[in-house]
Design a protein around this motif. Sequence first.
Motif, PDB file in Angstrom:
ATOM      1  N   SER A 187       3.075  -4.619   5.152  1.00  0.00           N
ATOM      2  CA  SER A 187       3.125  -3.710   3.999  1.00  0.00           C
ATOM      3  C   SER A 187       1.933  -2.769   4.017  1.00  0.00           C
ATOM      4  N   PHE A 188       2.204  -1.481   3.996  1.00  0.00           N
ATOM      5  CA  PHE A 188       1.107  -0.503   4.046  1.00  0.00           C
ATOM      6  C   PHE A 188       1.506   0.787   3.334  1.00  0.00           C
ATOM      7  N   ASP A 189       0.482   1.563   2.969  1.00  0.00           N
ATOM      8  CA  ASP A 189       0.705   2.836   2.269  1.00  0.00           C
ATOM      9  C   ASP A 189       0.649   3.999   3.254  1.00  0.00           C
ATOM     10  N   VAL A 190       1.300   5.065   2.870  1.00  0.00           N
ATOM     11  CA  VAL A 190       1.228   6.319   3.623  1.00  0.00           C
ATOM     12  C   VAL A 190       0.704   7.385   2.662  1.00  0.00           C
ATOM     13  N   SER A 191      -0.325   8.109   3.097  1.00  0.00           N
ATOM     14  CA  SER A 191      -0.922   9.129   2.233  1.00  0.00           C
ATOM     15  C   SER A 191      -0.563  10.518   2.738  1.00  0.00           C
ATOM     16  N   ALA A 192       0.452  11.107   2.143  1.00  0.00           N
ATOM     17  CA  ALA A 192       0.813  12.489   2.505  1.00  0.00           C
ATOM     18  C   ALA A 192       1.249  13.233   1.245  1.00  0.00           C
ATOM     19  N   ALA A 193       0.633  12.836   0.114  1.00  0.00           N
ATOM     20  CA  ALA A 193       0.882  13.485  -1.183  1.00  0.00           C
ATOM     21  C   ALA A 193       2.387  13.625  -1.440  1.00  0.00           C
TER      22      ALA A 193
END
Length: 330
Positions: free
Chosen positions: A110-116
């Motif tokens: 489980s991980f986040d993606v930061s691309a607004a």
Amino acid sequence: MSADISTRIIGTGKYKADGVLTNFDLEKMVDTSDQWITERTGISERRVASKGIATSDMAAEAVRSALNMAGKTANDLDMIICGTVTGDMPLPATAALIQQKIGASNMCASFDVSAACAGFIYGLSVADAFIKTGKAKNIAVIGAEMLTRFMDFEDRNTCVLFGDGAGAVIVTADNSSRGILSTHLFTDSSLTGALQIPGGGSLYPASEKTISSKRHYIKMEGREVFKVAVKYLADAAEVAIRSNGVTVDDIDVVAAHQANMRILSAVSKRVNIPIEKFALNLRYYGNTSSASIPISLDEAVRGGKVSDNNLVLMIALGGGISWGSALIKW
Ligand code: UT7
């Protein structure tokens, strides 16, 4: 990539925040008017999450709903990808908190993606790569944002625009001709300053000064973003269409990031896809950043506006400036 594996979306879900903040409410807070907001953006109201609710709560609810439609359980997931720039906290990843809340197993990365605002399409593209390389079978892709907690309600340039919400899809490995046909991702780093939450990171760690200078709030040079948005979104739509050998007439539904109706109308004219094909809810949600595509997609799917074998085009652009597109055979 294996040519015989396709990535199909088999479930969608959303979380609609309880509170409603109308343009008329905002008229009492800053020097603005319902007329200005409606004419310049197309927004009439936006949703605001209740106190005590965090981004992961909204996201978990959206995933539960998507799992339910997909006929899967949390234990079927081998990956959770959350597109967000307004997570619960800088550490751990909001996706890990979502995993805990839905009760997925330890085998689920489980991980986040930061691309607004492009975070959902970026997450979908990552999921597509994991599925097509045979490294995952069932993935939850989420766009979840709590933008009202990062808004300066004294700044009329931003506080009238954003809202809270979450949307999710479940993608699965399939061997039919349906599914994600292609994804296309781009970043123009000459415009990193045009859309920021500058405080709270390693450059400006939280301090009394960052608080008094309002660096923990969202700052946007709206005009600068607007100038490139139409071209970049239209280009992303065209590359998705061209690289799959289809025409604009073949597109059945457009699930676009919704920041401003004027941007979407201009994109619609530029790529020659009628605005009636766009799944729109900006008027009632405001700009929900990465959540805007999966929320509008879920509403379109549940509203019967997306049928089997339809071609669904996704386009999004946001801070970075990062943008992208995806073409899906439903
Ligand atoms: O989702 C991520 C990507 N973000 C976007 O795509 C957003 C792109 N930008 C936009 O959608 C638009 O630029 C905005 C909606 C943010 C602003 O609309 P605009 O037509 O570009 O307005 P502006 O910033 O050029 O401002 C025009 C005028 C200014 O007054 P002056 O300088 O002409 O006297 C602003 O101060 O409108 C004023 N203004 C407002 N007036 C009433 C700005 N915000 C407001 C407001 N109410 N809320």
